[in-house]
Design an enzyme around this catalytic site. Structure first.
Site, PDB file in Angstrom:
ATOM      1  N   LYS A  74       0.920  -1.080  -0.076  1.00  0.00           N
ATOM      2  CA  LYS A  74       0.183   0.246   0.177  1.00  0.00           C
ATOM      3  C   LYS A  74       0.905   1.128   0.043  1.00  0.00           C
ATOM      4  CE  LYS A  74      -3.730   0.272   2.564  1.00  0.00           C
ATOM      5  NZ  LYS A  74      -4.359   0.211   4.010  1.00  0.00           N
TER       6      LYS A  74
HETATM    7  C1  E4P Z   1      -7.485   1.087   4.424  1.00  0.00           C
HETATM    8  O1  E4P Z   1      -7.059   0.810   3.477  1.00  0.00           O
HETATM    9  C2  E4P Z   1      -7.548   2.312   5.188  1.00  0.00           C
HETATM   10  O2  E4P Z   1      -6.330   2.417   5.661  1.00  0.00           O
HETATM   11  C3  E4P Z   1      -8.479   2.467   6.242  1.00  0.00           C
HETATM   12  O3  E4P Z   1      -9.668   1.640   5.735  1.00  0.00           O
HETATM   13  C4  E4P Z   1      -8.963   3.674   6.653  1.00  0.00           C
HETATM   14  O4  E4P Z   1     -10.075   3.612   7.542  1.00  0.00           O
HETATM   15  P1  E4P Z   1     -10.367   4.567   8.634  1.00  0.00           P
HETATM   16  O5  E4P Z   1     -10.745   5.915   8.008  1.00  0.00           O
HETATM   17  O6  E4P Z   1     -11.359   4.246   9.351  1.00  0.00           O
HETATM   18  O7  E4P Z   1      -9.115   4.875   9.349  1.00  0.00           O
END
Ligand code: E4P
Length: 225
Positions: A85
């Site tokens: 990522k």
């Molecule tokens: C996933 O890839 C993201 O990092 C995550 O869903 C962010 O979620 P949040 O907005 O609940 O922190």
């Protein structure tokens, strides 16, 4: 639409994998930091729990392309094929192209707009991860953003997949499903919310009562065995 678990909690992931049709796990530095674990051990345990077939998406903390690639290679040597990522920045886009050349899968993350998603796709990202709830929180429309990303990718026959992220409720997940997004990543509790409906429990209760009236405590297996 595929379901991934947005968590690094090993117990929660184990439970979700036992009961739900889980396609993989996504983490980010915030999620990992909550576990207060040795990072190497955590990654190894994650891979061990989900097995080699399910997808694992792990985020880089590096900000420069060469270092991002280096982290990607280190993580791959630990957990095998996975998706790195990478937040969408200039360096992130450069790193995406480099990672792809080195055979590392990429999920471009922290996507909030359609142009970000298109540039990520053109750089070669396998997935883009738009953040639904964080957009909704600022009176924007997360689902609409996903819808338009899917539309653009379809229009230009772009193979990059949409992995929608950042959910707080079942309605957001349902609306994203209608957009044709390839996958969602959700926290473990949301799986339970998605299958909950009181009428389901009433129906199951009624079936049990009717069966008992006719067959007492005998089960199907008792009657057919
Ligand atoms: C996933 O890839 C993201 O990092 C995550 O869903 C962010 O979620 P949040 O907005 O609940 O922190």
């Amino acid at each position: 639409m595929l379901y991934l678990i947005d968590s690094a909690n090993l117990d929660a992931i184990r439970t979700c994998c036992e009961f739900y049709p889980v396609a993989g796990v996504t983490t980010n530095p915030t999620i990992v930091s909550r576990e207060k674990s040795d990072f190497r051990e955590l990654l190894l345990a994650l891979r061990q729990i989900i097995g080699p077939e399910r997808m694992l998406h792990v985020q880089t903390t590096a900000t420069e392309a060469e270092e991002i690639l280096r982290e990607g290679e280190m993580i791959r040597s630990l957990v095998g094929d996975f998706y790195l990522k990478i937040p969408i920045t200039r360096e992130g886009l450069k790193a995406t192209t480099m990672c792809k050349k080195h055979g590392i899968g990429v999920t471009m993350t922290a996507i909030f707009t359609q142009p970000q998603a298109l540039l990520a796709a053109r750089a070669g990202a396998d997935f883009v991860a738009p953040y639904i709830n964080r957009l909704d929180n600022i009176v924007s429309d997360g689902v609409r953003v996903v819808e338009e990303i899917v539309e653009i990718f379809t229009k230009y026959s772009i193979p990059t997949k949409v992995l929608a992220a950042s959910f707080k409720n079942a309605e957001q997940v349902h609306k994203v499903a209608i957009t044709g997004a390839h996958a969602v990543t959700i926290n473990p509790d949301l799986f339970d919310t998605l299958i909950y409906h009181p009428l389901t429990y009433y129906a199951i209760d009624d079936f049990s009562k009717d069966w008992e009236m006719a067959y007492g405590d005998k089960k199907v297996s008792d009657l057919l065995g």
